[in-house]
Design a protein around this motif. Structure first.
Motif, PDB file in Angstrom:
ATOM      1  N   PHE A 226       0.825  -1.199   0.000  1.00 17.94           N
ATOM      2  CA  PHE A 226       0.000   0.000   0.000  1.00 17.94           C
ATOM      3  C   PHE A 226       0.865   1.257   0.000  1.00 17.94           C
ATOM      4  N   GLU A 227       1.920   1.235   0.836  1.00 18.23           N
ATOM      5  CA  GLU A 227       2.794   2.406   0.914  1.00 18.23           C
ATOM      6  C   GLU A 227       3.456   2.677  -0.434  1.00 18.23           C
ATOM      7  N   ALA A 228       3.905   1.610  -1.105  1.00 18.54           N
ATOM      8  CA  ALA A 228       4.535   1.788  -2.421  1.00 18.54           C
ATOM      9  C   ALA A 228       3.530   2.392  -3.404  1.00 18.54           C
ATOM     10  N   VAL A 229       2.285   1.910  -3.369  1.00 16.38           N
ATOM     11  CA  VAL A 229       1.270   2.425  -4.289  1.00 16.38           C
ATOM     12  C   VAL A 229       1.037   3.914  -4.040  1.00 16.38           C
ATOM     13  N   VAL A 230       0.882   4.289  -2.762  1.00 10.08           N
ATOM     14  CA  VAL A 230       0.559   5.688  -2.450  1.00 10.08           C
ATOM     15  C   VAL A 230       1.749   6.598  -2.737  1.00 10.08           C
ATOM     16  N   ILE A 231       2.967   6.152  -2.366  1.00  7.59           N
ATOM     17  CA  ILE A 231       4.146   6.989  -2.625  1.00  7.59           C
ATOM     18  C   ILE A 231       4.263   7.231  -4.125  1.00  7.59           C
ATOM     19  N   GLY A 232       4.027   6.179  -4.912  1.00 11.14           N
ATOM     20  CA  GLY A 232       4.173   6.318  -6.355  1.00 11.14           C
ATOM     21  C   GLY A 232       3.053   7.123  -7.004  1.00 11.14           C
ATOM     22  N   LEU A 271       4.452   8.440   5.595  1.00  7.71           N
ATOM     23  CA  LEU A 271       3.605   9.478   6.205  1.00  7.71           C
ATOM     24  C   LEU A 271       4.040  10.867   5.744  1.00  7.71           C
ATOM     25  N   ALA A 272       5.361  11.058   5.573  1.00  2.00           N
ATOM     26  CA  ALA A 272       5.847  12.350   5.082  1.00  2.00           C
ATOM     27  C   ALA A 272       5.289  12.613   3.690  1.00  2.00           C
ATOM     28  N   VAL A 273       5.267  11.572   2.850  1.00  3.44           N
ATOM     29  CA  VAL A 273       4.754  11.764   1.491  1.00  3.44           C
ATOM     30  C   VAL A 273       3.278  12.160   1.526  1.00  3.44           C
ATOM     31  N   ILE A 274       2.458  11.486   2.375  1.00  3.12           N
ATOM     32  CA  ILE A 274       1.041  11.849   2.335  1.00  3.12           C
ATOM     33  C   ILE A 274       0.794  13.231   2.939  1.00  3.12           C
ATOM     34  N   LEU A 275       1.702  13.688   3.813  1.00  2.00           N
ATOM     35  CA  LEU A 275       1.538  15.047   4.337  1.00  2.00           C
ATOM     36  C   LEU A 275       1.903  16.088   3.284  1.00  2.00           C
ATOM     37  N   VAL A 276       2.955  15.799   2.506  1.00  2.00           N
ATOM     38  CA  VAL A 276       3.457  16.793   1.561  1.00  2.00           C
ATOM     39  C   VAL A 276       2.779  16.666   0.206  1.00  2.00           C
ATOM     40  N   ARG A 277       2.666  15.433  -0.271  1.00  2.00           N
ATOM     41  CA  ARG A 277       2.049  15.195  -1.583  1.00  2.00           C
ATOM     42  C   ARG A 277       1.049  14.056  -1.481  1.00  2.00           C
TER      43      ARG A 277
ATOM     44  N   VAL B 109      -2.792  13.341  14.694  1.00  2.00           N
ATOM     45  CA  VAL B 109      -2.879  12.060  13.985  1.00  2.00           C
ATOM     46  C   VAL B 109      -4.083  12.074  13.043  1.00  2.00           C
ATOM     47  N   GLY B 110      -5.220  12.549  13.547  1.00  2.00           N
ATOM     48  CA  GLY B 110      -6.429  12.625  12.725  1.00  2.00           C
ATOM     49  C   GLY B 110      -6.224  13.528  11.529  1.00  2.00           C
ATOM     50  N   MET B 111      -5.531  14.665  11.760  1.00  2.00           N
ATOM     51  CA  MET B 111      -5.290  15.573  10.647  1.00  2.00           C
ATOM     52  C   MET B 111      -4.414  14.915   9.579  1.00  2.00           C
ATOM     53  N   THR B 112      -3.512  14.032  10.018  1.00  2.00           N
ATOM     54  CA  THR B 112      -2.646  13.330   9.050  1.00  2.00           C
ATOM     55  C   THR B 112      -3.422  12.252   8.298  1.00  2.00           C
ATOM     56  N   VAL B 113      -4.104  11.373   9.046  1.00  2.00           N
ATOM     57  CA  VAL B 113      -4.753  10.249   8.371  1.00  2.00           C
ATOM     58  C   VAL B 113      -5.912  10.729   7.487  1.00  2.00           C
ATOM     59  N   MET B 114      -6.510  11.855   7.846  1.00  2.00           N
ATOM     60  CA  MET B 114      -7.624  12.334   7.033  1.00  2.00           C
ATOM     61  C   MET B 114      -7.168  12.983   5.729  1.00  2.00           C
ATOM     62  N   ARG B 115      -5.837  13.021   5.511  1.00  2.00           N
ATOM     63  CA  ARG B 115      -5.356  13.412   4.188  1.00  2.00           C
ATOM     64  C   ARG B 115      -5.778  12.370   3.148  1.00  2.00           C
ATOM     65  N   MET B 116      -6.044  11.158   3.612  1.00  2.00           N
ATOM     66  CA  MET B 116      -6.442  10.070   2.711  1.00  2.00           C
ATOM     67  C   MET B 116      -7.922   9.792   2.932  1.00  2.00           C
ATOM     68  N   GLN B 117      -8.593   9.391   1.868  1.00  2.00           N
ATOM     69  CA  GLN B 117     -10.030   9.174   1.993  1.00  2.00           C
ATOM     70  C   GLN B 117     -10.436   7.733   1.721  1.00  2.00           C
TER      71      GLN B 117
END
Lengths: 286, 353
Positions: A226-232, A271-277, B109-117
């Motif tokens: 999953f992480e590889a899919v999301v990062i990519g 987690l850094a990737v989903i925060l930034v991109r 944590v919620g603010m982070t995980v809620m970046r994804m839907q």
């Protein structure tokens, strides 16, 4: 040199993660389903290969070749008999049904094979390696990486150059539209799941050759995939390959500082990737 | 000319509230007449109900399907142990501190995980739980990867323990169990009451609107993100309370047990799905079914979990509203209604209606 070595070993490990991931990305792309049992099906496939190898006394690669059509049929049947019934609903039902499958597979394998760690044996190739410019490259990691590249090439070809691929992409774009064109999306989904299971069997083979596995190993494989899919990002299978490589490098770098940080480093980069991109590094452009 | 009022209560629901009050009083008095082992079973039931209500608030009302609630169970367990062992707090104070600390952690944590839907949200919550497991496995004071136990001396410092021991004529260990039992009962009542009240308040209305159509909800001025984050933090607080009390009660913790996806998420999902998602009654009924199944099947090892998985999938496919959903669809009975109905109120009969 040791830093470059770490990066290269990490990239090779990333090939394995990309193999885990492309099957997941394929399913999400075609039917918006996140298969929470994906990792457990990888472990199941590894046990199927192991079972064929030990029960009939076949070499592991031959067992893999026999397991491939079996896994395709399993994926196809899973989609036709169970998952197609869930797709009418919102995300809750498919998600929880695959979560239930994950529990069933883990405990079924535990009942059949016990909690012992297993490994697929390849003989001398397992430990074979050669040296290039002071960096030692294992044959098996290189083969894994080459297989990942071939799978990505093959799937890209299938998706963008064949009639089946056109149907898969059309189904992904608009369910209503392909139905108007006289295509039964449930059949398309079943074929997609079958293809995903072929990739699962391949990744199971390399997982089993590279490291020990046991019935509880599935969830960690799911998370890496999953992480590889999301990062990519979901732009292409090449993005998933790059996502796998980044994850592999992150884990290997973390592990080279402190062995306990290997998994942690991978998760933190994710987690850094989903925060930034949040849409990944190579997002799908509509 | 008829006027209309939006109401949620029904005659049945008023009866149900009264009956619930009686049940709570009986449960509170249980330490007088049931053996210690039954008390322990009841304690676990209370904690399961709390966690199930919280997961149901997320999945059944806020549309957030988490498979990472073990993050908050584990964090709360570790916070209790840290409070008692490293800070020397009174165990009950440590529980309160754990809930506060975990709720504060839950916001970023919620603010982070809620970046994804959607489905992605689910897997990200799982990754976050793994991150906390791996981090706490590094905490050498609390036993690192193998975990640690609470020293018995620290446990007997609980406020009110001597008083309880004197009243019941029991030793300190049993008195502590009774105290934790009462607090767990209070926590269960509080969590159900808070969630019930919230669902009948503006938040509940906003969440139902979001669940039924995000775009429509946003267009009438509902801040989707803020409402979901609020639900996420409340669910984290309740789950943390259950985790804190559980690990205080058993007195031993390890990263694997504290962050177990099976114990704290899979079982909880099973409970809510079997009982009936999206209702207050469902998680309570589901917990009873789960506990009965477990006591009858627990001798069968992996088969028990295979049966749970098959049952869960079957219910999802055949009756996605669960046992309570089927029952209330057949009978029209809602014990804790959260749905708003319009009732005509004639001006002269306002007080009667």
């Amino acid at each position: 040199v040791s830093f470059i070595n770490t990066i290269i070993q990490g990239a090779l490990l990333g090939g394995l993660y990309a193999l885990y991931a492309v099957g997941l990305a394929l399913i999400f792309g075609v039917m918006r389903l996140v298969n929470l049992a994906h990792g457990d099906f990888i472990v199941l496939a590894a046990f199927v290969i192991l079972g064929l190898a030990t029960a009939i006394g076949l070499p592991a690669p031959v067992a893999l070749v026999i397991a491939l059509p079996f896994m395709f049929a399993l994926g196809w049947a899973l989609q036709r008999l169970i998952l197609n019934r869930t797709l009418e609903n919102d995300l809750l039902v498919p998600l929880l049904v695959t979560f239930g499958l994950s529990i069933i597979i883990q405990n079924g394998l535990l009942q059949l094979f016990s909690a012992d760690s297993r490994r697929l044996s390849l003989g001398a190739i397992e430990t074979a390696s050669f040296s290039v410019g002071g960096i030692t490259l294992g044959v098996v990691p290189l083969l894994t990486f080459a297989c990942a590249v071939l799978v990505v090439l093959g799937l890209s070809f299938l998706f963008y150059r064949t009639p089946l691929g056109r149907t898969l992409r059309a189904t992904s774009d608009s369910l209503a539209m392909v139905e108007v064109m006289g295509i039964d999306p449930r059949k398309v989904f079943a074929i997609a799941m079958g293809i995903s299971f072929l990739v699962i069997a391949l990744s199971a083979f390399f997982m089993g050759v590279r490291a020990n596995f046991d019935p509880s190993a599935g969830p960690a494989r799911l998370l890496y995939a999953f992480e590889a899919v999301v990062i990519g990002g979901l732009g292409s299978f090449w993005g998933t390959l790059i996502g796998g490589i980044i994850l592999g490098i992150a884990q290997t770098l973390g592990g080279s500082i402190n062995p306990e940080w290997q998994q942690l480093a991978g998760h933190l980069v994710f987690l850094a990737v989903i925060l930034v991109r949040p849409r990944g590094l190579l997002p799908k452009v509509a | 000319m008829a006027r209309y009022a939006s109401v949620t209560a029904t005659p049945t629901s008023r009866w149900a509230l009264a009956a619930s009050a009686v049940v709570v009083v009986v449960l509170a008095a249980a330490p007088y007449f049931v053996p210690r082992s039954t008390l322990q079973d009841l304690l676990l039931i209370f904690l399961l109900v709390v966690m199930a209500q919280c997961w149901n608030l997320l999945a059944g009302f806020a549309g957030l399907i988490s498979v990472g609630q073990q993050a908050f169970v584990g964090l709360a367990g570790y916070a209790v142990f840290a409070g008692i062992i490293t800070l020397g707090l009174d165990p009950l104070l440590a529980v309160v501190m754990a809930v506060i600390v975990v709720t504060i952690i839950a916001v970023p944590v919620g603010m982070t995980v809620m970046r994804m839907q959607g489905a992605y949200f689910a897997v990200v919550t799982w990754v976050v739980a793994e991150v906390f497991r791996l981090l706490l496995a590094q905490w050498k004071t609390l036993g690192g990867g193998t975990g640690t136990s609470l020293p018995p001396a620290a446990l007997n410092r609980v406020v009110g323990i001597e008083w309880t021991a004197a009243i019941f004529g029991v030793r300190n260990a049993a008195a502590r169990e009774i105290l934790v039992y009462w607090i767990a009962l209070a926590a269960m009542v509080a969590v159900i009451a808070v969630i019930y009240w919230l669902l009948r308040s503006r938040l509940g209305l906003a969440l139902s609107a979001i669940r039924d159509g995000e775009v429509a909800a946003e267009s009438v001025g509902i801040d989707i993100w803020r409402n979901k984050l609020l639900a996420y933090a409340i669910a984290a607080a309740g789950t943390a309370a259950a985790g804190a009390l559980y690990f205080l009660d058993i007195g031993r913790i390890s990263p694997v047990s504290a962050f177990s996806v099976l114990d704290w998420t899979a079982y909880i999902i099973f409970i809510v799905v079997i009982g009936g998602i999206g209702t207050i009654e469902g998680p309570i009924l589901g917990t009873i079914v789960f506990v009965v199944l477990r006591s009858t099947l627990s001798g069968y090892g992996p088969w028990y979990l295979i049966v749970l998985g098959v049952l869960g999938i079957a219910v999802m496919l055949v009756a996605p509203k669960g046992l309570w959903g089927v029952f209330s669809a057949r009978t029209g009975i809602h014990l804790f209604p959260t749905r708003r109905r319009l009732e005509a109120v004639a001006p002269s009969l306002t007080t009667e209606a």
